[in-house]
Design an enzyme around this catalytic site. Structure first.
Site, PDB file in Angstrom:
ATOM      1  N   HIS A   1       7.363   0.965  13.333  1.00  0.00           N
ATOM      2  CA  HIS A   1       7.193  -0.379  13.919  1.00  0.00           C
ATOM      3  C   HIS A   1       8.372  -1.285  13.598  1.00  0.00           C
ATOM      4  O   HIS A   1       8.266  -2.519  13.664  1.00  0.00           O
ATOM      5  CB  HIS A   1       5.888  -1.017  13.427  1.00  0.00           C
TER       6      HIS A   1
ATOM      7  N   CYS B   1      25.851 -16.502  19.986  1.00  0.00           N
ATOM      8  CA  CYS B   1      25.608 -17.014  21.347  1.00  0.00           C
ATOM      9  C   CYS B   1      24.501 -18.069  21.405  1.00  0.00           C
ATOM     10  O   CYS B   1      24.126 -18.492  22.505  1.00  0.00           O
ATOM     11  CB  CYS B   1      25.248 -15.836  22.254  1.00  0.00           C
TER      12      CYS B   1
ATOM     13  N   GLY C   1      -3.427   4.806   3.416  1.00  0.00           N
ATOM     14  CA  GLY C   1      -3.694   3.404   3.734  1.00  0.00           C
ATOM     15  C   GLY C   1      -3.518   3.028   5.183  1.00  0.00           C
ATOM     16  O   GLY C   1      -2.850   2.051   5.507  1.00  0.00           O
TER      17      GLY C   1
ATOM     18  N   ASN D   1      -7.491   6.758   1.491  1.00  0.00           N
ATOM     19  CA  ASN D   1      -7.878   5.454   2.031  1.00  0.00           C
ATOM     20  C   ASN D   1      -8.989   4.852   1.165  1.00  0.00           C
ATOM     21  O   ASN D   1      -9.788   5.590   0.598  1.00  0.00           O
ATOM     22  CB  ASN D   1      -8.416   5.613   3.471  1.00  0.00           C
TER      23      ASN D   1
ATOM     24  N   ALA E   1      -4.673   3.612  -3.338  1.00  0.00           N
ATOM     25  CA  ALA E   1      -3.506   4.500  -3.187  1.00  0.00           C
ATOM     26  C   ALA E   1      -2.808   4.761  -4.519  1.00  0.00           C
ATOM     27  O   ALA E   1      -2.463   5.907  -4.837  1.00  0.00           O
ATOM     28  CB  ALA E   1      -2.529   3.888  -2.192  1.00  0.00           C
TER      29      ALA E   1
HETATM   30  N1  APR Z   1      -5.371   1.816  -1.202  1.00  0.00           N
HETATM   31  C1  APR Z   1      -5.560   2.701  -0.172  1.00  0.00           C
HETATM   32  N2  APR Z   1      -6.002   2.329   1.074  1.00  0.00           N
HETATM   33  C2  APR Z   1      -6.266   1.026   1.259  1.00  0.00           C
HETATM   34  C3  APR Z   1      -6.116   0.052   0.226  1.00  0.00           C
HETATM   35  C4  APR Z   1      -5.639   0.504  -1.049  1.00  0.00           C
HETATM   36  N3  APR Z   1      -5.465  -0.322  -2.076  1.00  0.00           N
HETATM   37  N4  APR Z   1      -6.485  -1.168   0.724  1.00  0.00           N
HETATM   38  C5  APR Z   1      -6.852  -0.947   2.031  1.00  0.00           C
HETATM   39  N5  APR Z   1      -6.733   0.367   2.342  1.00  0.00           N
HETATM   40  C6  APR Z   1      -6.967   1.040   3.627  1.00  0.00           C
HETATM   41  C7  APR Z   1      -8.147   0.525   4.418  1.00  0.00           C
HETATM   42  O1  APR Z   1      -9.307   1.257   4.070  1.00  0.00           O
HETATM   43  C8  APR Z   1      -7.715   0.795   5.870  1.00  0.00           C
HETATM   44  O2  APR Z   1      -8.102   2.110   6.261  1.00  0.00           O
HETATM   45  O3  APR Z   1      -5.824   0.782   4.429  1.00  0.00           O
HETATM   46  C9  APR Z   1      -6.190   0.762   5.805  1.00  0.00           C
HETATM   47  C10 APR Z   1      -5.535  -0.460   6.443  1.00  0.00           C
HETATM   48  O4  APR Z   1      -5.793  -0.428   7.822  1.00  0.00           O
HETATM   49  P1  APR Z   1      -5.131  -1.527   8.796  1.00  0.00           P
HETATM   50  O5  APR Z   1      -5.237  -2.849   8.182  1.00  0.00           O
HETATM   51  O6  APR Z   1      -5.713  -1.300  10.146  1.00  0.00           O
HETATM   52  O7  APR Z   1      -3.574  -1.157   8.777  1.00  0.00           O
HETATM   53  P2  APR Z   1      -2.744  -0.079   9.605  1.00  0.00           P
HETATM   54  O8  APR Z   1      -3.533   1.148   9.873  1.00  0.00           O
HETATM   55  O9  APR Z   1      -1.444   0.089   8.924  1.00  0.00           O
HETATM   56  O10 APR Z   1      -2.494  -0.883  10.985  1.00  0.00           O
HETATM   57  C11 APR Z   1      -1.666  -0.320  11.934  1.00  0.00           C
HETATM   58  O11 APR Z   1      -1.735  -2.336  13.238  1.00  0.00           O
HETATM   59  O12 APR Z   1      -1.676  -4.588  13.453  1.00  0.00           O
HETATM   60  C12 APR Z   1      -0.937  -3.453  13.595  1.00  0.00           C
HETATM   61  O13 APR Z   1       1.397  -3.250  13.563  1.00  0.00           O
HETATM   62  C13 APR Z   1       0.304  -3.409  12.729  1.00  0.00           C
HETATM   63  O14 APR Z   1       1.305  -1.504  11.617  1.00  0.00           O
HETATM   64  C14 APR Z   1       0.094  -2.173  11.864  1.00  0.00           C
HETATM   65  C15 APR Z   1      -0.863  -1.356  12.678  1.00  0.00           C
END
Ligand code: APR
Length: 254
Positions: A124, A154, A191, A217, A236
């Site tokens: 991203h 510019c 995550g 996760n 994590a």
């Molecule tokens: N350790 C491990 N996992 C974690 C922790 C932690 N401390 N805290 C949260 N999580 C997990 C949650 O359970 C969830 O599954 O991380 C995940 C976060 O999910 P999202 O917030 O949806 O993030 P992500 O999957 O990276 O989103 C993808 O969405 O908004 C767009 O561009 C943005 O890159 C991003 C994309």
């Protein structure tokens, strides 16, 4: 203290990584939560408190100042003073040990590079670089005291070099990520919820190409009951810490 079932799965996951030909990590916002950066979804997620439409590319083009104001408030102010956490360092160390080939990340926070990972593919883009909407000039240093920041060449509006909703994925990152997904025999998801496409195609391609999927996760995701082989439910830093302990234990017993 980690529950026994998690310890057992950490042992299985470590075994897979140790015997794998090519392991790739795929990370999302969850790996940076312990660095103080909120996730996007879930109870504490950014999108549960803020409407993400300020990140639509059309809104940015029509309202650059308002979009930038939100971007500074929710991203750059959040990124200030953040440091990589043990989970980022663990992936960098696994790369140094030759056990992880590359990190494909959805994150724009530059924390993998700062933790020492080298082979990184930013699916991203990054918040650490800026691009001129007019002449295409790129820089990692801009003045945000006046919004929207302007190009020094510019005078057009500058944009953070990360992907807004409605924008295509950077071709190089997309190409390399899909190729690594096809080639790997183990993929470690850390995550990420799996809600966003085309990023969520990366683990799916790995699975279709025969890879074993290890998922770390805090909560089950869209992957857990679909493609995941080993689910490690926890923070994590703690889970990757457990994997590092197992792997180092094994290596020192050789
Ligand atoms: N350790 C491990 N996992 C974690 C922790 C932690 N401390 N805290 C949260 N999580 C997990 C949650 O359970 C969830 O599954 O991380 C995940 C976060 O999910 P999202 O917030 O949806 O993030 P992500 O999957 O990276 O989103 C993808 O969405 O908004 C767009 O561009 C943005 O890159 C991003 C994309």
């Amino acid at each position: 203290m980690l529950p026994d079932s998690l310890k057992l799965n950490i042992a299985r996951a470590s075994e897979l990584i140790l015997t794998s030909e090519l392991t790739v990590a795929f990370t999302g916002a969850g790996i940076s939560v312990e660095s103080g950066i909120p996730p996007f979804r879930g109870e504490d997620g950014l999108w549960s408190k803020h409407d993400p439409s300020f990140l639509e590319i059309d809104f940015f083009h029509s309202h650059p100042k308002r979009s930038w104001q939100k971007i500074v408030e929710l991203f750059y102010d959040n990124l200030l003073d953040t440091e990589p956490n043990p989970a980022h360092y663990a992936l960098a160390e696994l790369e140094n040990m030759g056990l992880v080939e590359a990190v494909i990340t959805q994150n724009i926070d530059d924390l993998h590079r700062r933790a020492g990972s080298r082979n990184i593919h930013e699916f991203h883009g990054t918040a650490g670089r800026f691009i001129c909407e007019g002449c295409g000039m790129k820089t990692d240093d801009i003045d945000m005291s006046i919004l929207p920041p302007r190009c020094t060449a510019c005078n057009s509006v500058m944009k953070p070099d990360f992907i807004f909703f409605g924008e295509p994925i950077p071709e190089d990152a997309r190409e390399m990520s899909f190729r690594l997904a096809e080639a790997c025999d183990v993929m470690i998801l850390v995550g990420t919820s799996g809600f966003v496409v085309p990023a969520s195609y990366v683990p799916a391609i790995a699975k279709q190409s025969g890879a074993q999927i290890i998922e770390i996760n805090l909560h089950p995701s869209t992957y857990t009951n679909t493609i995941t082989d080993i689910f490690l439910e926890g923070r994590a830093s703690e889970v990757l810490g457990g994997i590092m302990e197992r792997i180092k234990g094994y290596k020192s017993s050789l």
